[in-house]
Design a protein around this motif. Sequence first.
Motif, PDB file in Angstrom:
ATOM      1  N   GLY A  31      -4.591 -34.141  46.461  1.00 48.14           N
ATOM      2  CA  GLY A  31      -4.727 -34.636  47.647  1.00 48.14           C
ATOM      3  C   GLY A  31      -6.024 -33.705  48.484  1.00 48.14           C
ATOM      4  N   MET A  32      -5.957 -32.356  48.258  1.00 49.12           N
ATOM      5  CA  MET A  32      -6.955 -31.610  48.847  1.00 49.12           C
ATOM      6  C   MET A  32      -8.409 -31.945  48.413  1.00 49.12           C
ATOM      7  SD  MET A  32      -5.283 -29.782  50.957  1.00 49.12           S
ATOM      8  CE  MET A  32      -6.509 -28.799  51.666  1.00 49.12           C
ATOM      9  N   LEU A  33      -8.468 -32.241  47.006  1.00 51.11           N
ATOM     10  CA  LEU A  33      -9.902 -32.758  46.409  1.00 51.11           C
ATOM     11  C   LEU A  33     -10.022 -34.088  47.391  1.00 51.11           C
ATOM     12  CD1 LEU A  33     -11.921 -32.320  44.514  1.00 51.11           C
ATOM     13  CD2 LEU A  33     -10.466 -33.451  42.736  1.00 51.11           C
ATOM     14  N   TYR A  34      -9.007 -35.038  47.420  1.00 47.56           N
ATOM     15  CA  TYR A  34      -9.533 -36.334  47.810  1.00 47.56           C
ATOM     16  C   TYR A  34      -9.948 -36.137  49.596  1.00 47.56           C
ATOM     17  CZ  TYR A  34      -6.653 -38.441  43.951  1.00 47.56           C
ATOM     18  OH  TYR A  34      -6.202 -38.590  42.758  1.00 47.56           O
ATOM     19  N   SER A  35      -9.231 -35.090  49.992  1.00 50.28           N
ATOM     20  CA  SER A  35      -9.692 -34.913  51.306  1.00 50.28           C
ATOM     21  C   SER A  35     -11.077 -34.265  51.643  1.00 50.28           C
ATOM     22  CB  SER A  35      -8.582 -33.739  52.159  1.00 50.28           C
ATOM     23  OG  SER A  35      -9.145 -33.426  53.468  1.00 50.28           O
ATOM     24  N   GLN A  63     -19.955 -44.506  40.660  1.00 52.68           N
ATOM     25  CA  GLN A  63     -20.600 -43.518  39.864  1.00 52.68           C
ATOM     26  C   GLN A  63     -21.524 -42.965  40.997  1.00 52.68           C
ATOM     27  OE1 GLN A  63     -21.002 -42.922  36.344  1.00 52.68           O
ATOM     28  NE2 GLN A  63     -21.962 -41.109  37.469  1.00 52.68           N
ATOM     29  N   MET A  64     -22.290 -43.439  41.732  1.00 51.12           N
ATOM     30  CA  MET A  64     -23.214 -42.747  42.849  1.00 51.12           C
ATOM     31  C   MET A  64     -22.442 -41.958  43.532  1.00 51.12           C
ATOM     32  SD  MET A  64     -25.467 -46.236  43.783  1.00 51.12           S
ATOM     33  CE  MET A  64     -26.575 -45.403  45.045  1.00 51.12           C
ATOM     34  N   ILE A  65     -21.322 -42.170  44.034  1.00 47.76           N
ATOM     35  CA  ILE A  65     -20.403 -41.428  45.125  1.00 47.76           C
ATOM     36  C   ILE A  65     -19.990 -40.489  44.131  1.00 47.76           C
ATOM     37  CG2 ILE A  65     -18.139 -41.349  46.218  1.00 47.76           C
ATOM     38  CD1 ILE A  65     -18.440 -44.123  46.821  1.00 47.76           C
ATOM     39  N   ALA A  66     -19.810 -40.477  42.766  1.00 43.82           N
ATOM     40  CA  ALA A  66     -19.126 -39.103  42.005  1.00 43.82           C
ATOM     41  C   ALA A  66     -20.555 -38.378  42.098  1.00 43.82           C
ATOM     42  CB  ALA A  66     -18.634 -39.893  40.772  1.00 43.82           C
ATOM     43  N   THR A  67     -21.589 -38.911  41.756  1.00 38.43           N
ATOM     44  CA  THR A  67     -22.580 -37.766  41.802  1.00 38.43           C
ATOM     45  C   THR A  67     -22.847 -36.954  43.131  1.00 38.43           C
ATOM     46  OG1 THR A  67     -24.120 -39.353  40.159  1.00 38.43           O
ATOM     47  CG2 THR A  67     -25.368 -37.771  41.084  1.00 38.43           C
ATOM     48  N   ILE A  68     -22.974 -37.820  44.117  1.00 37.10           N
ATOM     49  CA  ILE A  68     -23.426 -37.143  45.586  1.00 37.10           C
ATOM     50  C   ILE A  68     -22.331 -36.268  45.772  1.00 37.10           C
ATOM     51  CG2 ILE A  68     -24.778 -38.878  46.191  1.00 37.10           C
ATOM     52  CD1 ILE A  68     -22.775 -39.873  48.126  1.00 37.10           C
ATOM     53  N   THR A  69     -20.842 -36.422  45.424  1.00 36.32           N
ATOM     54  CA  THR A  69     -19.957 -35.669  45.902  1.00 36.32           C
ATOM     55  C   THR A  69     -19.492 -34.430  44.650  1.00 36.32           C
ATOM     56  OG1 THR A  69     -18.361 -36.921  44.714  1.00 36.32           O
ATOM     57  CG2 THR A  69     -18.730 -37.344  47.180  1.00 36.32           C
ATOM     58  N   ARG A  70     -20.127 -34.684  43.717  1.00 34.96           N
ATOM     59  CA  ARG A  70     -20.101 -33.621  42.555  1.00 34.96           C
ATOM     60  C   ARG A  70     -18.726 -33.717  41.901  1.00 34.96           C
ATOM     61  NH1 ARG A  70     -23.508 -31.845  46.113  1.00 34.96           N
ATOM     62  NH2 ARG A  70     -21.863 -30.583  47.319  1.00 34.96           N
ATOM     63  N   GLN A  71     -18.118 -34.949  41.636  1.00 36.68           N
ATOM     64  CA  GLN A  71     -16.810 -35.223  41.142  1.00 36.68           C
ATOM     65  C   GLN A  71     -16.994 -36.133  39.947  1.00 36.68           C
ATOM     66  OE1 GLN A  71     -14.371 -33.279  42.113  1.00 36.68           O
ATOM     67  NE2 GLN A  71     -15.317 -32.412  44.148  1.00 36.68           N
ATOM     68  N   GLN A  72     -15.937 -36.160  39.035  1.00 33.33           N
ATOM     69  CA  GLN A  72     -15.569 -37.196  38.444  1.00 33.33           C
ATOM     70  C   GLN A  72     -15.602 -38.432  38.634  1.00 33.33           C
ATOM     71  OE1 GLN A  72     -16.102 -36.190  34.896  1.00 33.33           O
ATOM     72  NE2 GLN A  72     -16.374 -34.053  35.621  1.00 33.33           N
ATOM     73  N   VAL A  73     -16.043 -39.482  37.839  1.00 34.19           N
ATOM     74  CA  VAL A  73     -15.965 -40.970  38.345  1.00 34.19           C
ATOM     75  C   VAL A  73     -14.681 -41.248  38.473  1.00 34.19           C
ATOM     76  CG1 VAL A  73     -16.383 -43.219  37.655  1.00 34.19           C
ATOM     77  CG2 VAL A  73     -18.258 -41.485  37.306  1.00 34.19           C
ATOM     78  N   GLY A  74     -13.887 -40.955  37.473  1.00 29.68           N
ATOM     79  CA  GLY A  74     -12.481 -41.147  37.610  1.00 29.68           C
ATOM     80  C   GLY A  74     -11.458 -40.650  38.897  1.00 29.68           C
ATOM     81  N   THR A  75     -11.812 -39.516  39.315  1.00 35.55           N
ATOM     82  CA  THR A  75     -11.258 -38.808  40.490  1.00 35.55           C
ATOM     83  C   THR A  75     -11.744 -39.678  41.616  1.00 35.55           C
ATOM     84  OG1 THR A  75     -11.431 -36.813  39.502  1.00 35.55           O
ATOM     85  CG2 THR A  75     -11.322 -36.939  41.795  1.00 35.55           C
ATOM     86  N   VAL A  76     -13.027 -39.961  41.770  1.00 35.84           N
ATOM     87  CA  VAL A  76     -13.689 -40.947  42.818  1.00 35.84           C
ATOM     88  C   VAL A  76     -12.980 -42.318  42.736  1.00 35.84           C
ATOM     89  CG1 VAL A  76     -15.848 -41.893  43.654  1.00 35.84           C
ATOM     90  CG2 VAL A  76     -15.953 -39.624  43.183  1.00 35.84           C
ATOM     91  N   ARG A  78     -10.081 -43.296  41.802  1.00 38.09           N
ATOM     92  CA  ARG A  78      -8.632 -42.942  42.244  1.00 38.09           C
ATOM     93  C   ARG A  78      -8.591 -42.627  43.869  1.00 38.09           C
ATOM     94  NH1 ARG A  78      -8.365 -40.153  37.507  1.00 38.09           N
ATOM     95  NH2 ARG A  78      -8.212 -38.102  38.511  1.00 38.09           N
ATOM     96  N   ALA A  79      -9.564 -41.808  44.426  1.00 36.50           N
ATOM     97  CA  ALA A  79      -9.565 -41.522  45.730  1.00 36.50           C
ATOM     98  C   ALA A  79      -9.990 -42.639  46.520  1.00 36.50           C
ATOM     99  CB  ALA A  79     -10.639 -40.372  45.743  1.00 36.50           C
TER     100      ALA A  79
END
Length: 248
Positions: A31-35, A63-76, A78-79
Amino acid sequence: MSDNRKYYYLKLKESYFDDDAIVLLESMQDGMLYSNILLKLYLKSLKYGGTLQLDENIPYTAQMIATITRQQVGTVERALQIFMKLGLVEPLDNGALYMSNIELFIGQSSTEGERKRRARMKISEQKRLSGQVSEAKADICPPEIEIKKEIDIEIEKERELKPGRAAPAAYGRYKNVILTDTKLSELKAELPDKWEYYIDRLSGYIASTGRKYKNHAATIRRWAADDTAKAAPKKGIPDYSYKEGESL
């Protein structure tokens, strides 16, 4: 040389992290990661009034959001699913994502604009203390005056189109949702617990994006129907909603 570039910023209230949606979000696993992702998306959406897009024509993908937030696509992914279930993000007709509460946090300024604003405030205060009427008064709050004029024009149009009927009134946080007494009564009957929420939501959306709608009552009904449809469990999508008796 003056700096006239525009700067966008978030205005978060002291109680931001006490909001029910944020508390539920942060209580989840990761959850802290999603926040953290949510705050980054708020910032990325400011330039386009709450819409997540690279430019005028290209909306952000997962995919673009994962890149700009520096997170994995799967995490993005789910978020984003969780954000939509909590009403923090909603999809638009063009495929872009809109940050639902952005109107509560959005701000815009510039170094030159801030300098002029402070100068006007100083002049106004000096003249007030000396008992003079400030000549700069008309320049201090023209946006509010213009908004009121536009609302008055819309109300007058409604009156001309429907002679003999009571004139509609302006509702919502920014007084820009135009409804007749009949339309308001219908919304209260159809959405007894949420009519105020949807009026304020539409009010903020109009204020932050500048979009115009011919029929505000119809727009609210469509949003409510879309939210009801989205709230129904979908096959293959995990249900992250909190149920009484379960641990978060």
